[in-house]
Design a protein around this motif. Structure first.
Motif, PDB file in Angstrom:
ATOM      1  N   ASP A  55       0.822  -1.214   0.000  1.00 41.68           N
ATOM      2  CA  ASP A  55       0.000   0.000   0.000  1.00 41.68           C
ATOM      3  C   ASP A  55       0.854   1.261   0.000  1.00 41.68           C
ATOM      4  N   PHE A  56       2.155   1.105  -0.255  1.00 40.76           N
ATOM      5  CA  PHE A  56       3.130   2.199  -0.308  1.00 40.76           C
ATOM      6  C   PHE A  56       3.445   2.773   1.068  1.00 40.76           C
ATOM      7  N   GLY A  57       3.017   2.105   2.123  1.00 42.00           N
ATOM      8  CA  GLY A  57       3.404   2.499   3.465  1.00 42.00           C
ATOM      9  C   GLY A  57       4.738   1.875   3.831  1.00 42.00           C
ATOM     10  N   CYS A  58       5.343   2.366   4.902  1.00 39.72           N
ATOM     11  CA  CYS A  58       6.631   1.839   5.370  1.00 39.72           C
ATOM     12  C   CYS A  58       6.387   0.814   6.475  1.00 39.72           C
ATOM     13  N   GLY A  59       6.967  -0.358   6.327  1.00 37.81           N
ATOM     14  CA  GLY A  59       6.752  -1.419   7.294  1.00 37.81           C
ATOM     15  C   GLY A  59       7.396  -1.175   8.639  1.00 37.81           C
ATOM     16  N   ILE A  60       8.352  -0.225   8.697  1.00 36.85           N
ATOM     17  CA  ILE A  60       9.025   0.060   9.972  1.00 36.85           C
ATOM     18  C   ILE A  60       8.940   1.555  10.306  1.00 36.85           C
ATOM     19  N   HIS A  61       7.887   2.188   9.840  1.00 39.29           N
ATOM     20  CA  HIS A  61       7.778   3.647   9.994  1.00 39.29           C
ATOM     21  C   HIS A  61       7.986   4.113  11.431  1.00 39.29           C
ATOM     22  N   GLY A  68      17.925   1.602  12.026  1.00 33.74           N
ATOM     23  CA  GLY A  68      19.074   2.090  11.271  1.00 33.74           C
ATOM     24  C   GLY A  68      18.757   2.921  10.051  1.00 33.74           C
ATOM     25  N   TYR A  69      17.535   3.475  10.009  1.00 35.37           N
ATOM     26  CA  TYR A  69      17.130   4.293   8.861  1.00 35.37           C
ATOM     27  C   TYR A  69      16.861   5.736   9.286  1.00 35.37           C
ATOM     28  N   ARG A  70      17.810   6.304   9.979  1.00 32.18           N
ATOM     29  CA  ARG A  70      17.663   7.689  10.413  1.00 32.18           C
ATOM     30  C   ARG A  70      17.510   8.636   9.233  1.00 32.18           C
ATOM     31  N   GLY A  71      18.162   8.312   8.127  1.00 39.78           N
ATOM     32  CA  GLY A  71      18.085   9.177   6.953  1.00 39.78           C
ATOM     33  C   GLY A  71      16.667   9.385   6.463  1.00 39.78           C
ATOM     34  N   CYS A  72      15.834   8.379   6.628  1.00 35.29           N
ATOM     35  CA  CYS A  72      14.434   8.502   6.193  1.00 35.29           C
ATOM     36  C   CYS A  72      13.672   9.505   7.052  1.00 35.29           C
ATOM     37  N   THR A  73      14.055   9.629   8.314  1.00 34.92           N
ATOM     38  CA  THR A  73      13.326  10.513   9.229  1.00 34.92           C
ATOM     39  C   THR A  73      13.650  11.978   9.017  1.00 34.92           C
ATOM     40  N   VAL A  74      14.695  12.267   8.245  1.00 36.44           N
ATOM     41  CA  VAL A  74      15.069  13.665   8.036  1.00 36.44           C
ATOM     42  C   VAL A  74      14.840  14.113   6.595  1.00 36.44           C
ATOM     43  N   PHE A  75      14.369  13.198   5.751  1.00 35.69           N
ATOM     44  CA  PHE A  75      14.102  13.566   4.362  1.00 35.69           C
ATOM     45  C   PHE A  75      12.751  14.256   4.241  1.00 35.69           C
ATOM     46  N   ASP A  76      12.679  15.270   3.407  1.00 33.32           N
ATOM     47  CA  ASP A  76      11.434  15.999   3.184  1.00 33.32           C
ATOM     48  C   ASP A  76      11.309  16.276   1.690  1.00 33.32           C
TER      49      ASP A  76
END
Length: 278
Positions: A55-61, A68-76
């Motif tokens: 559904d295009f959601g993130c499984g570990i949001h 280990g996906y800190r980069g995803c939390t700072v992307f805009d």
């Protein structure tokens, strides 16, 4: 000399804020990332992240930092994802129409840059002291708005760097107008390498910090009121007790990359990241 206006500077534009529920997971599929302290594994451009769900959601949001996906939390994406998904490609996903995937992924970086420029131009229009450049800013904003509604082919052939250059001239003028109202001598650290710098309690009011490398810098208690922070790298910068009131061109992504606490003062419209100290 009067003090600069302490008015809200963050644009009230929902369409320029990421709405992941209306996006086809473009940042999770279109962009590459390399294994590092920001990402747990490598991923090539155009390859969906293994955490991207049907559904295009993130499984570990809710666990991105822990996994280990800190980069995803700072992307805009500044709303570019939903614009491409719902406007450029009319609500038909790359999974529904696989032949559109390449164009959709290729146009994403360009659209993101254009939306970022819209964000900054909207901020300029919220700055009373920047009134002398409001007319030009409005014209540039309208032109870019029209372009973001063009088809993928036109977007892919657009000279985005040239547009960025023109808009940057406006942003510089707006910055100078706002900061000129700050009394006293102002520091110029534009593009400076301030990685790990000790700037605790520093007077940076009205400073030019655009493009400065402030990675892991200690800005505890620093006065950053009305400082120009466009493009400043604030990864792991300490902002505990710092005053960012009225700072210009500061984004939520920059705050998400930094560290602060309950005493950090933020401009209206920006929120305290959940991972900051209580």
């Amino acid at each position: 000399m009067t003090s600069p206006d302490a008015s809200p500077t963050v644009p009230d534009r929902p369409d320029l804020r990421a709405d992941c529920g209306s996006c086809f997971g473009l940042c999770c599929a279109a962009l590459p990332f390399a294994r590092s302290q920001d990402f747990a594994r490598d991923k090539s451009a155009g390859t969906p992240c293994h955490n991207l769900q049907d559904d295009f959601g993130c499984g570990i949001h809710t666990r991105l930092r822990d996994e280990g996906y800190r980069g995803c939390t700072v992307f805009d994406c500044f709303g570019a994802g939903q614009k491409i998904s719902q406007v450029t490609f009319e609500g038909v996903s790359w999974r529904e129409r696989p032949e559109s995937a390449r164009a959709m992924f290729d146009v994403f970086p360009a659209m993101r840059q254009l939306h970022e420029l819209l964000w900054y131009l909207n901020e300029v229009l919220e700055l009373p002291r920047a009134r002398p450049v409001h007319r030009d800013a409005r014209r540039a904003l309208d032109d870019i708005e029209r372009l973001t509604r063009a088809d993928a082919e036109e977007l892919l052939t657009t000279d985005v760097p040239a547009i960025r250059g023109d808009v940057n001239t406006l942003l510089l003028k707006a910055s100078d107008l706002v900061r000129a109202e700050v009394p006293g001598r102002k520091k110029n650290h534009r593009g400076a390498d301030l990685v790990g710098a000790r700037l605790r309690d520093a007077n940076l009011r009205g400073a030019a910090l655009r493009g400065a490398l402030l990675i892991a810098a200690d800005l505890t208690g620093a006065d950053l009121r009305f400082a120009d922070l466009i493009g400043a790298d604030l990864r792991d910068a300490r902002l505990d007790g710092a005053d960012l009131t009225g700072s210009i061109f500061l984004t939520q992504a920059q705050l998400n990359a930094a560290r602060g606490d309950h005493a950090t003062k933020l401009p209206p419209g920006l929120t305290r990241p959940a991972h900051w100290a209580a």
